[in-house]
Write a protein that holds these residues in place. Structure first.
Motif, PDB file in Angstrom:
ATOM      1  N   LEU A   4       0.732  -1.272   0.073  1.00 43.69           N
ATOM      2  CA  LEU A   4      -0.117  -0.016   0.099  1.00 43.69           C
ATOM      3  C   LEU A   4       0.988   1.232  -0.101  1.00 43.69           C
ATOM      4  CD1 LEU A   4      -2.921   1.370   0.491  1.00 43.69           C
ATOM      5  CD2 LEU A   4      -2.437   1.130   2.903  1.00 43.69           C
ATOM      6  N   GLU A   5       1.810   1.455   0.866  1.00 46.30           N
ATOM      7  CA  GLU A   5       2.760   2.277   1.042  1.00 46.30           C
ATOM      8  C   GLU A   5       3.532   2.645  -0.309  1.00 46.30           C
ATOM      9  OE1 GLU A   5       3.188   4.629   3.348  1.00 46.30           O
ATOM     10  OE2 GLU A   5       1.970   4.005   5.001  1.00 46.30           O
ATOM     11  N   GLY A   6       3.990   1.298  -0.897  1.00 49.95           N
ATOM     12  CA  GLY A   6       4.571   1.497  -2.096  1.00 49.95           C
ATOM     13  C   GLY A   6       3.942   1.903  -3.326  1.00 49.95           C
ATOM     14  N   LEU A   7       2.739   1.349  -3.407  1.00 51.69           N
ATOM     15  CA  LEU A   7       2.086   2.015  -4.638  1.00 51.69           C
ATOM     16  C   LEU A   7       1.475   3.543  -4.404  1.00 51.69           C
ATOM     17  CD1 LEU A   7       0.000  -1.003  -5.432  1.00 51.69           C
ATOM     18  CD2 LEU A   7       1.626  -0.444  -6.536  1.00 51.69           C
ATOM     19  N   GLU A   8       1.381   3.953  -3.270  1.00 49.77           N
ATOM     20  CA  GLU A   8       0.816   5.351  -2.946  1.00 49.77           C
ATOM     21  C   GLU A   8       2.246   6.080  -3.277  1.00 49.77           C
ATOM     22  OE1 GLU A   8      -0.554   8.525   0.129  1.00 49.77           O
ATOM     23  OE2 GLU A   8      -0.861   6.492   0.741  1.00 49.77           O
ATOM     24  N   ALA A   9       3.774   5.533  -2.886  1.00 51.61           N
ATOM     25  CA  ALA A   9       4.868   6.426  -3.206  1.00 51.61           C
ATOM     26  C   ALA A   9       4.924   6.520  -4.591  1.00 51.61           C
ATOM     27  CB  ALA A   9       6.037   5.480  -2.837  1.00 51.61           C
ATOM     28  N   GLN A  10       4.526   5.401  -5.565  1.00 54.62           N
ATOM     29  CA  GLN A  10       4.768   5.639  -6.965  1.00 54.62           C
ATOM     30  C   GLN A  10       3.685   6.674  -7.553  1.00 54.62           C
ATOM     31  OE1 GLN A  10       3.975   1.779  -8.426  1.00 54.62           O
ATOM     32  NE2 GLN A  10       5.610   0.664  -7.450  1.00 54.62           N
ATOM     33  N   CYS A  11       2.551   6.978  -6.970  1.00 58.68           N
ATOM     34  CA  CYS A  11       1.698   7.756  -7.186  1.00 58.68           C
ATOM     35  C   CYS A  11       2.082   9.213  -7.011  1.00 58.68           C
ATOM     36  CB  CYS A  11       0.191   7.859  -6.503  1.00 58.68           C
ATOM     37  SG  CYS A  11      -0.618   6.433  -7.067  1.00 58.68           S
ATOM     38  N   LEU A  35       3.414  12.264  -9.878  1.00 59.79           N
ATOM     39  CA  LEU A  35       2.800  13.408  -9.666  1.00 59.79           C
ATOM     40  C   LEU A  35       3.819  14.751  -9.388  1.00 59.79           C
ATOM     41  CD1 LEU A  35      -0.496  12.890  -7.639  1.00 59.79           C
ATOM     42  CD2 LEU A  35      -0.146  13.663 -10.157  1.00 59.79           C
ATOM     43  N   GLY A  36       5.133  14.125  -9.203  1.00 61.48           N
ATOM     44  CA  GLY A  36       6.376  15.042  -9.042  1.00 61.48           C
ATOM     45  C   GLY A  36       6.376  15.475  -7.522  1.00 61.48           C
ATOM     46  N   GLU A  37       5.937  14.722  -6.634  1.00 61.10           N
ATOM     47  CA  GLU A  37       5.838  15.113  -5.141  1.00 61.10           C
ATOM     48  C   GLU A  37       6.885  14.189  -4.446  1.00 61.10           C
ATOM     49  OE1 GLU A  37       4.248  17.236  -3.423  1.00 61.10           O
ATOM     50  OE2 GLU A  37       2.451  17.713  -4.782  1.00 61.10           O
ATOM     51  N   TRP A  38       7.987  14.911  -4.947  1.00 60.50           N
ATOM     52  CA  TRP A  38       9.331  13.849  -4.791  1.00 60.50           C
ATOM     53  C   TRP A  38       9.321  13.624  -3.046  1.00 60.50           C
ATOM     54  CZ3 TRP A  38       9.714  12.036  -9.033  1.00 60.50           C
ATOM     55  CH2 TRP A  38       9.727  12.684 -10.272  1.00 60.50           C
ATOM     56  N   HIS A  39       9.402  14.563  -2.300  1.00 58.89           N
ATOM     57  CA  HIS A  39       9.682  14.471  -0.758  1.00 58.89           C
ATOM     58  C   HIS A  39       8.418  13.525  -0.096  1.00 58.89           C
ATOM     59  CE1 HIS A  39      12.622  17.551  -0.190  1.00 58.89           C
ATOM     60  NE2 HIS A  39      12.108  18.134  -0.993  1.00 58.89           N
ATOM     61  N   ARG A  40       7.029  13.640  -0.802  1.00 55.80           N
ATOM     62  CA  ARG A  40       6.000  12.922  -0.188  1.00 55.80           C
ATOM     63  C   ARG A  40       6.339  11.376  -0.890  1.00 55.80           C
ATOM     64  NH1 ARG A  40      -0.100  15.141  -0.468  1.00 55.80           N
ATOM     65  NH2 ARG A  40      -1.156  13.682   1.423  1.00 55.80           N
ATOM     66  N   ALA A  41       6.700  11.374  -1.826  1.00 54.53           N
ATOM     67  CA  ALA A  41       6.961   9.932  -2.511  1.00 54.53           C
ATOM     68  C   ALA A  41       8.144   9.354  -1.725  1.00 54.53           C
ATOM     69  CB  ALA A  41       7.438   9.964  -3.867  1.00 54.53           C
ATOM     70  N   GLU A  91      12.911   2.774  -5.342  1.00 53.47           N
ATOM     71  CA  GLU A  91      11.934   3.997  -5.718  1.00 53.47           C
ATOM     72  C   GLU A  91      12.284   4.999  -4.769  1.00 53.47           C
ATOM     73  OE1 GLU A  91       7.994   2.378  -4.432  1.00 53.47           O
ATOM     74  OE2 GLU A  91       7.709   1.467  -6.509  1.00 53.47           O
ATOM     75  N   LEU A  92      12.794   4.446  -3.539  1.00 51.44           N
ATOM     76  CA  LEU A  92      13.134   5.585  -2.519  1.00 51.44           C
ATOM     77  C   LEU A  92      14.537   6.294  -3.013  1.00 51.44           C
ATOM     78  CD1 LEU A  92      13.385   6.937   0.353  1.00 51.44           C
ATOM     79  CD2 LEU A  92      14.643   4.895   1.194  1.00 51.44           C
ATOM     80  N   ALA A  93      15.471   5.524  -3.531  1.00 56.26           N
ATOM     81  CA  ALA A  93      16.636   6.195  -4.166  1.00 56.26           C
ATOM     82  C   ALA A  93      16.339   7.346  -5.261  1.00 56.26           C
ATOM     83  CB  ALA A  93      17.578   5.147  -4.804  1.00 56.26           C
ATOM     84  N   ASP A  94      15.439   6.873  -6.108  1.00 60.32           N
ATOM     85  CA  ASP A  94      14.902   7.885  -7.222  1.00 60.32           C
ATOM     86  C   ASP A  94      14.288   8.939  -6.763  1.00 60.32           C
ATOM     87  OD1 ASP A  94      15.213   8.085 -10.027  1.00 60.32           O
ATOM     88  OD2 ASP A  94      12.897   8.271  -9.760  1.00 60.32           O
ATOM     89  N   ASP A  95      13.455   8.974  -5.634  1.00 60.97           N
ATOM     90  CA  ASP A  95      12.595  10.095  -5.273  1.00 60.97           C
ATOM     91  C   ASP A  95      13.731  10.960  -4.180  1.00 60.97           C
ATOM     92  OD1 ASP A  95      10.400   9.218  -6.062  1.00 60.97           O
ATOM     93  OD2 ASP A  95       9.880   7.673  -4.235  1.00 60.97           O
ATOM     94  N   SER A 147      14.645  14.904  -5.138  1.00 66.64           N
ATOM     95  CA  SER A 147      14.167  15.815  -4.187  1.00 66.64           C
ATOM     96  C   SER A 147      15.215  16.403  -3.711  1.00 66.64           C
ATOM     97  CB  SER A 147      13.361  15.298  -3.042  1.00 66.64           C
ATOM     98  OG  SER A 147      14.087  14.147  -2.396  1.00 66.64           O
ATOM     99  N   GLY A 148      16.538  16.369  -4.236  1.00 61.88           N
ATOM    100  CA  GLY A 148      17.812  17.125  -3.889  1.00 61.88           C
ATOM    101  C   GLY A 148      18.429  16.511  -2.713  1.00 61.88           C
ATOM    102  N   ARG A 149      18.398  15.216  -2.425  1.00 63.83           N
ATOM    103  CA  ARG A 149      19.112  14.640  -1.428  1.00 63.83           C
ATOM    104  C   ARG A 149      20.005  13.693  -2.019  1.00 63.83           C
ATOM    105  NH1 ARG A 149      13.490  13.829   1.542  1.00 63.83           N
ATOM    106  NH2 ARG A 149      14.588  12.656   3.184  1.00 63.83           N
ATOM    107  N   PRO A 150      21.163  14.062  -2.593  1.00 63.08           N
ATOM    108  CA  PRO A 150      21.905  12.918  -3.332  1.00 63.08           C
ATOM    109  C   PRO A 150      22.789  12.155  -2.510  1.00 63.08           C
ATOM    110  CG  PRO A 150      22.949  15.059  -3.319  1.00 63.08           C
ATOM    111  CD  PRO A 150      21.795  15.567  -2.889  1.00 63.08           C
ATOM    112  N   ASP A 151      23.177  12.437  -1.287  1.00 65.87           N
ATOM    113  CA  ASP A 151      23.727  11.550  -0.540  1.00 65.87           C
ATOM    114  C   ASP A 151      22.854  10.349   0.145  1.00 65.87           C
ATOM    115  OD1 ASP A 151      22.766  13.376   1.062  1.00 65.87           O
ATOM    116  OD2 ASP A 151      23.755  13.452   2.623  1.00 65.87           O
ATOM    117  N   GLU A 152      21.696  10.734   0.324  1.00 64.37           N
ATOM    118  CA  GLU A 152      21.012   9.731   0.769  1.00 64.37           C
ATOM    119  C   GLU A 152      20.334   8.764  -0.233  1.00 64.37           C
ATOM    120  OE1 GLU A 152      17.701  10.931   3.493  1.00 64.37           O
ATOM    121  OE2 GLU A 152      18.488  13.116   3.462  1.00 64.37           O
ATOM    122  N   ALA A 153      20.277   9.379  -1.392  1.00 61.96           N
ATOM    123  CA  ALA A 153      19.848   8.662  -2.795  1.00 61.96           C
ATOM    124  C   ALA A 153      20.879   7.642  -3.055  1.00 61.96           C
ATOM    125  CB  ALA A 153      19.763   9.484  -3.961  1.00 61.96           C
ATOM    126  N   ALA A 154      22.000   7.940  -2.769  1.00 57.39           N
ATOM    127  CA  ALA A 154      23.171   7.172  -3.197  1.00 57.39           C
ATOM    128  C   ALA A 154      23.207   6.087  -2.182  1.00 57.39           C
ATOM    129  CB  ALA A 154      24.522   7.884  -3.233  1.00 57.39           C
TER     130      ALA A 154
END
Length: 465
Positions: free
Chosen positions: A358-365, A369-375, A400-404, A408-415
């Motif tokens: 449920l959380e994963g599919l909502e993240a994809q939505c 929609l470009g809501e990266w922090h929420r995703a 998915e988390l890495a891409d979001d 959202s401008g958090r490259p270190d966390e994304a890596a």
């Protein structure tokens, strides 16, 4: 459970030993009543099992020497203070392909579930093969059943049912149902890339059995439903491995099968996967229509969880269309339906659908929609909530988390998240997840000097080579 001092030869079947300890625990309740108690106990701890009287019968007959992890948690919850061996089961290590017989060499991964072991290491395979072949050599259906071996293990009825399943059509129905379970289990652990081509053989055989016309009554219904579900399972493997045209064809075949059989549950499942595929293939309006069609068919089935998943499929389509209000309405409906809890009407194939999904599919939505922090917030929850058994889904949510995070401008966390996802891909082969990580790597290229980004980019490049 102790073994007999007599050790049979490798080619000689050994009858399963009845689980008398488990039978005593059932007491005066019927197998159906006890199965209902198991399902209630599962809901108490947030677990999902599709337990019925047949499953209880298989346990008591000794056909299931050790339950899978979901059933283990439920049984230990029902009978606190007891171990699996107290419940009459064999130690887990003894049924993971290293039992009484030397394991058959195989290059394929072993599923992490002893209830459906991948190696031909004990009596079950021989019992099935003999039950299928005795007295029926030469018939089309018999040959089909005998060759229904997608992962090196002949499939068919459980050993406890062998005496009843000498008719090839009935044996074939059991074989198809077992093939579906094994494919889903392996996909949960390893993703679709390595499984798709192997799964084509049991699918082809299932329809050969159906076309042979030897099945009648409830056996014909089981075989039809099984062939349709197998089409969906194989379609999903194609979907997950990036073969969208093949997936579309398999889902259409399942839909046609459901319509001919008047099977609403199968039709809802086929539309559900069609909606998912349409979203991933860039056809969001088709995703909305397919999800809505699935919901109409599923409405009488009595499963709020199924309707919740279908609302999420619709939400994904609306997100792809950029319609935020419609997406939010679908998400709210999905959450409200999910909150009603599981029920006995929930289909077996929905075992993957829990709070993590449920959380994963909502993240994809929100991502669409470009809501990266929420995703990112929802993707992080999804990865944390997922049962460790579902390795592929953990890899998916982490990617998915890495891409979001990258967007959202958090490259270190994304890596950091991307590196964790790469680690999980040592055991998982999914073109879908690999494509997501490739996109993340491209987004992070301008940030290669940020902490951890360079090492992630290097590891990603190495994994692609």
């Amino acid at each position: 459970m102790t073994s007999s001092p007599y050790v049979p030869a490798a080619s000689e079947p050994q009858a399963p030993r009845p689980n008398l300890a488990f039978r005593r625990l059932r007491g005066q309740r019927s197998p159906g009543e006890f199965a209902a108690a198991v399902r209630r106990a599962a809901r108490e701890i947030g677990e999902r099992v599709s337990c019925d009287a047949r499953y209880i019968g298989r346990v008591e007959a000794g056909a299931i020497r050790c339950p899978n992890y979901a059933y283990e948690r439920v049984f230990l919850h029902m009978f606190p203070g007891r171990s699996l061996t107290d419940l009459g089961f064999a130690p887990r290590a003894s049924v993971r392909g290293r039992g009484a017989r030397p394991p058959v060499a195989t290059a394929h991964p072993r599923p992490d579930d002893p209830e459906v072991p991948e190696h031909t290491h004990h009596e079950e395979s021989d019992v099935r093969r003999r039950a299928f072949m005795t007295g029926m050599t030469g018939s089309t259906a018999t040959v089909a059943v005998a060759t229904l071996t997608p992962f090196g293990v002949p499939l068919g009825a459980a050993p406890g049912d062998a005496a009843l399943d000498r008719h090839p059509a009935r044996a074939g129905a059991g074989a198809v149902e077992e093939a579906i379970r094994r494919i889903r289990l392996l996909d949960d652990r390893h993703g679709g890339d390595g499984l798709y081509r192997r799964a084509a053989t049991p699918l082809r055989t299932a329809f050969e059995l159906l076309d042979a016309g030897t099945a009648q009554g409830d056996v014909a219904e089981r075989l039809t439903a099984g062939a349709g579900e197998l089409s969906i399972s194989v379609g999903w493997l194609a979907h997950d491995s990036g073969r969208f045209d093949d997936a579309r064809s398999h889902y259409a075949e399942a839909l046609a099968t459901s319509r001919m059989a008047g099977d609403e549950a199968l039709e809802a499942h086929a539309f559900c996967n069609t909606a998912f595929l349409a979203r991933d293939a860039g056809r969001p309006r088709e995703a909305v229509r397919a999800a809505q069609a699935a919901a109409r068919v599923a409405a009488p089935l009595g499963s709020p969880r199924l309707l919740s998943l279908l609302a999420l499929r619709e939400a994904g389509g609306w997100a792809g269309l950029g319609d935020r209000p419609a997406c939010e309405r679908s998400l709210a409906r999905a959450q409200a339906l999910f909150a009603r809890g599981g029920s006995d009407a929930d289909p077996e194939w929905m075992s993957f659908y829990g709070e993590a999904e449920l959380e994963g599919l909502e993240a994809q939505c929100w991502s669409a929609l470009g809501e990266w922090h929420r995703a990112a917030r929802h993707a992080r929850r999804a990865a944390a909530l997922q049962d460790p058994h579902f390795t592929r889904n953990i890899a998916l949510y982490t990617a998915e988390l890495a891409d979001d995070l990258a967007r959202s401008g958090r490259p270190d966390e994304a890596a950091d998240a991307g590196s964790r996802a790469l680690g999980l891909l040592r055991d998982v082969r999914s073109s879908r997840i690999e494509s997501m990580l490739a996109t993340t790597a491209r987004v992070l290229l301008p940030h290669r000097r940020a902490a951890g980004v360079a090492s992630f980019l290097e590891a990603h490049a190495t994994s692609r080579r």
